[in-house]
Design a protein around this motif. Structure first.
Motif: not given
Length: 265
Positions: A82-99
């Motif tokens: 949810i955090s990645i989906g609604i927040s660009s900041l969380c997307r920048a923080l978490f998406e590379p780690i998940v990938a």
């Protein structure tokens, strides 16, 4: 009610037919009974394990580990998704780690988890939680991110706050995708319990599979494998029932076609 009984009857035909063929092939020596014991031999082994008492002990031990790992992985996964989906900041923080970490085989983390947490229950629960975490994150993120832009514009045009938009539009729209992640996560939890219990366990389905293999007790091994399959089916069914209750408004295209066909009739 009649349609449900008919559907359940149809669902039972393939597994029963497979068991009958299995029994027949062992009887006529197409299958080697040493490696593929007949279903009735497996049932006898199951009854012996139940009467001796360790079958339910194995099942309950595994279910506790599966449930704890699944709940932890699901809660954390939904929150991060949810955090990645609604927040660009969380997307920048978490998406590379998940990938970066998603392609790592979860079983490859077992030695590291054993070093950090030992061979006790915590290590087994953590490896299951990690396995559940990724499919839940990915499906939750996809569900939140793919909400139709029109819904968002309509909500904000009517003065909805960010929280009201999330609560009344984004989360309900993403719920089907989240439940898909939960179904995938439950399957991953059951898959990983076998490997987790092969190290440092004294009870559990995975422990029983390894123990039976070591003793060349093939019927006992098939009982454990059948139990794993049954747990997988039951977990999927329970989540699906929960999905129907939570998002009863959501209907798959196939169900819509079936309903329209019945209405025409």
């Amino acid at each position: 009610m009649n349609n449900k009984i008919y559907q359940k009857t149809l669902e039972m035909i393939p597994p029963l037919s497979l068991l009958l063929l299995w029994e027949l092939f062992v009887l006529i020596a197409v299958l080697d009974a040493r490696f593929f014991p007949a279903p009735h031999v497996i049932l006898i082994s199951l009854w012996e394990q139940i009467t001796l008492g360790y079958y339910w002990h194995d099942v309950s031990s595994s279910l506790i580990r599966i449930t704890l790992g699944f709940v932890i992985g699901s809660v954390v996964g939904v929150a991060i998704g949810i955090s990645i989906g609604i927040s660009s900041l969380c997307r920048a923080l978490f998406e590379p780690i998940v990938a970066a970490t998603f392609p790592i085989p979860k079983l490859a983390l077992m030695p590291l988890i054993i070093l950090l947490f030992g061979l006790d229950e915590l290590g087994k629960v953590i490896v299951i939680a990690i396995g559940v975490l990724f499919p839940v994150i990915i499906q939750t993120t996809a569900g939140i991110s793919n909400v139709d832009q029109t819904y968002k514009e309509v909500a904000y045009n009517y003065g909805a706050s960010r929280w009201n938009y999330f609560k009344t539009v984004a989360l309900p729209a993403a719920a089907p995708s989240i439940f898909i992640g939960l179904k995938l996560g439950s399957g991953m939890a059951i898959l990983l319990i076998v490997a987790a219990e092969m190290q440092g366990a004294s009870a559990g389905i995975g422990y029983r599979i390894w123990s039976a293999y070591s003793l060349f007790d093939i019927p006992t091994m098939f009982v454990a494998l059948s139990t794993i399959a049954l747990l997988g089916y039951l977990s999927y069914t329970v989540i699906e029932k929960l999905e129907h209750r939570v998002i009863s408004w959501h209907r798959s295209p196939q169900k819509e076609r079936d309903a329209s066909g019945k209405n025409k009739d």
